[in-house]
Design a protein around this motif. Structure first.
Motif, PDB file in Angstrom:
ATOM      1  N   ASP A 208       0.807  -1.232   0.000  1.00 23.10           N
ATOM      2  CA  ASP A 208       0.000   0.000   0.000  1.00 23.10           C
ATOM      3  C   ASP A 208       0.837   1.277   0.000  1.00 23.10           C
ATOM      4  O   ASP A 208       0.431   2.290   0.573  1.00 23.10           O
ATOM      5  CB  ASP A 208      -0.970   0.014   1.202  1.00 23.10           C
ATOM      6  CG  ASP A 208      -1.903  -1.173   1.226  1.00 23.10           C
ATOM      7  OD1 ASP A 208      -2.276  -1.635   0.138  1.00 23.10           O
ATOM      8  OD2 ASP A 208      -2.245  -1.638   2.326  1.00 23.10           O
ATOM      9  N   MET A 209       1.995   1.243  -0.649  1.00 22.84           N
ATOM     10  CA  MET A 209       2.823   2.449  -0.703  1.00 22.84           C
ATOM     11  C   MET A 209       2.153   3.505  -1.590  1.00 22.84           C
ATOM     12  O   MET A 209       1.756   3.234  -2.721  1.00 22.84           O
ATOM     13  CB  MET A 209       4.211   2.126  -1.248  1.00 22.84           C
ATOM     14  CG  MET A 209       5.053   1.263  -0.325  1.00 22.84           C
ATOM     15  SD  MET A 209       5.408   2.045   1.275  1.00 22.84           S
ATOM     16  CE  MET A 209       6.419   3.427   0.797  1.00 22.84           C
ATOM     17  N   LYS A 210       2.006   4.691  -1.040  1.00 21.84           N
ATOM     18  CA  LYS A 210       1.394   5.796  -1.772  1.00 21.84           C
ATOM     19  C   LYS A 210       2.195   7.074  -1.531  1.00 21.84           C
ATOM     20  O   LYS A 210       2.613   7.339  -0.402  1.00 21.84           O
ATOM     21  CB  LYS A 210      -0.059   6.004  -1.317  1.00 21.84           C
ATOM     22  CG  LYS A 210      -0.964   4.818  -1.604  1.00 21.84           C
ATOM     23  CD  LYS A 210      -2.358   5.032  -1.037  1.00 21.84           C
ATOM     24  CE  LYS A 210      -3.229   3.801  -1.287  1.00 21.84           C
ATOM     25  NZ  LYS A 210      -4.578   3.951  -0.669  1.00 21.84           N
ATOM     26  N   ARG A 211       2.383   7.831  -2.608  1.00 22.39           N
ATOM     27  CA  ARG A 211       3.085   9.103  -2.459  1.00 22.39           C
ATOM     28  C   ARG A 211       2.089  10.197  -2.084  1.00 22.39           C
ATOM     29  O   ARG A 211       1.040  10.340  -2.707  1.00 22.39           O
ATOM     30  CB  ARG A 211       3.825   9.478  -3.751  1.00 22.39           C
ATOM     31  CG  ARG A 211       4.739  10.691  -3.573  1.00 22.39           C
ATOM     32  CD  ARG A 211       5.575  10.935  -4.810  1.00 22.39           C
ATOM     33  NE  ARG A 211       6.534   9.863  -5.050  1.00 22.39           N
ATOM     34  CZ  ARG A 211       7.721   9.753  -4.454  1.00 22.39           C
ATOM     35  NH1 ARG A 211       8.089  10.664  -3.545  1.00 22.39           N
ATOM     36  NH2 ARG A 211       8.526   8.768  -4.752  1.00 22.39           N
ATOM     37  N   ARG A 212       2.416  10.940  -1.050  1.00 20.74           N
ATOM     38  CA  ARG A 212       1.559  12.014  -0.580  1.00 20.74           C
ATOM     39  C   ARG A 212       1.969  13.342  -1.219  1.00 20.74           C
ATOM     40  O   ARG A 212       3.093  13.487  -1.732  1.00 20.74           O
ATOM     41  CB  ARG A 212       1.664  12.117   0.956  1.00 20.74           C
ATOM     42  CG  ARG A 212       1.278  10.826   1.688  1.00 20.74           C
ATOM     43  CD  ARG A 212      -0.179  10.490   1.495  1.00 20.74           C
ATOM     44  NE  ARG A 212      -1.008  11.592   2.003  1.00 20.74           N
ATOM     45  CZ  ARG A 212      -2.181  11.942   1.515  1.00 20.74           C
ATOM     46  NH1 ARG A 212      -2.686  11.280   0.481  1.00 20.74           N
ATOM     47  NH2 ARG A 212      -2.852  12.946   2.039  1.00 20.74           N
TER      48      ARG A 212
ATOM     49  N   GLY B 124       3.273   3.715   3.613  1.00 18.01           N
ATOM     50  CA  GLY B 124       2.801   2.346   3.393  1.00 18.01           C
ATOM     51  C   GLY B 124       2.788   1.561   4.686  1.00 18.01           C
ATOM     52  O   GLY B 124       2.897   2.125   5.775  1.00 18.01           O
TER      53      GLY B 124
ATOM     54  N   GLN C 264       6.482   8.966   0.916  1.00 21.32           N
ATOM     55  CA  GLN C 264       5.751   7.756   0.577  1.00 21.32           C
ATOM     56  C   GLN C 264       5.317   7.078   1.874  1.00 21.32           C
ATOM     57  O   GLN C 264       6.131   6.911   2.787  1.00 21.32           O
ATOM     58  CB  GLN C 264       6.624   6.797  -0.232  1.00 21.32           C
ATOM     59  CG  GLN C 264       7.005   7.322  -1.595  1.00 21.32           C
ATOM     60  CD  GLN C 264       7.818   6.295  -2.355  1.00 21.32           C
ATOM     61  OE1 GLN C 264       7.295   5.275  -2.811  1.00 21.32           O
ATOM     62  NE2 GLN C 264       9.108   6.568  -2.480  1.00 21.32           N
TER      63      GLN C 264
END
Length: 418
Positions: A100-104, A111, A109
């Motif tokens: 669930d790595m997501k860049r904000r 996760g 990042q």
């Protein structure tokens, strides 16, 4: 023996060992597991002899048939134990998995990383295979374990523990990563469930009395189920041959397991044609039928069921039977009387099957399959630490993932919060 000091020592050792298991490589853990499985096979005669002595003592002490059944190891059971450990070794290592790595918008990042729970305490009765299953699952999931088996299986548990130690040595892991409590004093249980500084979760496996006591006294989280009041519902769109096979297996393959069917529901539209056949099979297998008034009118050998019968996990050659109007009443009956363990529907109607899957509020729900499949080995978990009917953290057969947690991780490149 000073039980309090002894258990504190086990706890300290387990906490220290948990740091080693948490950082252990997949290769080291798998080496330990495969060596453990090999030792179980090599020491088969020793394990069976130890178990035979346990069973003889249990019979002499008047333990009931269900307990004797759970206690008994066979050649097939020893091989299944070894295979279960090998299956765990073959499973992907969950520890360190990042999802669930997501860049904000800030650039960081965010996760999640899967991590061990830490120290798992397992308290169990009768089943000696739990020693191997629990050791394997705790080890592969990066945890340390303290195992407290019942006095009725002491010899077999100690024999299996020797196989576990052989595996730990081969994998270069601390011998204290899996510790089997050597005393049968019940005070050891009281101490184990009240050491939050050393134990992160407790898993009780055994009779309702044990699980209620552990749940009441524990000062750490508990993964548990109380009863296995499982149902088979024969729908008005059921295939008669499938219904007979599934019910026979679900109820009569083994009487003393938590995934054995204890209650049979039959749709009224097919009751006249199917109830006598299904119940005749059960009677031929020595099962007592306790039924509603409609059941008794169709099945001469049935006796009247009380309301309590529909709540009961018999673990014996008894089954409760009720004729219901259809899938709506079946679902309502199950959600009222079930222990939320495992339920099955026999039907060729897709809509009824999907409704049953969605609306029955149990940990495992099945279509056209025996309730006896509610098992970690059968579900592909390799083995199970237990079955949970709770709704938080873990539900159903608890395998590797149920013995882990997730923590948030952040990857940055010098970002600071505005």
């Amino acid at each position: 023996m000073d039980i309090a000091n002894y258990m504190q020592q086990l706890g300290r050792q387990a906490r220290d060992a948990s740091r080693a298991t948490a950082r252990a490589s997949t290769a080291a853990k798998n080496t330990a597991l495969l060596t453990m499985a090999a030792a179980i096979r090599e020491r088969r005669a020793e394990l069976l002899a130890a178990n035979a002595a346990d069973v003889a003592e249990a019979r002499a002490n008047g333990l009931d048939a269900a307990m004797i059944d759970r206690l008994t190891l066979t050649e097939k059971g020893v091989e299944a134990m070894a295979m279960g450990v090998e299956q765990v070794a073959a499973l992907p290592d969950p520890i360190g998995e990042i999802t669930d790595m997501k860049r904000r918008p800030s650039g960081i990042q965010v996760g999640k990383m899967r991590v061990p729970l830490g120290v798992v305490g397992i308290i169990y009765e009768a089943r000696p295979n739990v020693t191997a299953d629990a050791a394997a699952l705790c080890l592969k999931s990066g945890n340390a374990a303290i195992l407290r088996g019942g006095k009725e299986a002491l010899r077999a548990n100690q024999a299996i523990a020797a196989c576990v130690r052989a595996g730990l040595t081969a994998g270069g892991l601390p011998a204290t990563a899996v510790q089997v409590v050597e005393t049968t004093d019940r005070e050891a249980v009281s101490q184990l469930v009240a050491m939050p500084e050393y134990v992160d979760v407790i898993v009780p496996r055994g009779g309702k009395g044990l699980i209620e006591r552990v749940s009441r006294d524990a000062r750490v989280p508990v993964i548990k189920h109380l009863d296995g009041n499982c149902h088979v519902y024969v729908d008005d769109f059921a295939d008669a041959t499938k219904a007979l096979r599934i019910l026979e297996n679900a109820k009569t393959q083994r009487l003393g397991t938590c995934n054995t069917a204890e209650s049979l529901l039959i749709a009224r539209a097919v009751a006249v044609s199917l109830a006598p056949t299904l119940c005749a099979m059960l009677t031929a297998k020595g099962v007592e039928i306790r039924g509603c008034a409609e059941t008794m009118s169709l099945v001469p050998q049935a006796v009247a069921a009380t309301d309590d019968d529909y709540y009961t996990e018999y673990l014996a050659a008894i089954i409760s039977v009720k004729i219901v109007a259809g899938v709506d009443e079946a679902i309502a009956h199950i959600n009222k009387y079930s222990s939320a363990h495992t339920e099955a529907i026999v039907t060729e109607n897709y809509t009824h099957a999907m409704r049953f899957l969605r609306e029955v509020d149990s940990a495992s729900v099945m279509v056209n399959a025996s309730t006896r499949f509610a098992d970690g080995f059968e579900f592909g978990l390799g083995a199970e630490i237990g079955i949970s009917t709770d709704k938080f953290h873990a539900r159903g057969p608890v395998g590797l993932e149920g013995l882990t947690s997730q923590k948030w991780i952040v990857l940055g490149d010098g970002e600071v919060r505005a």
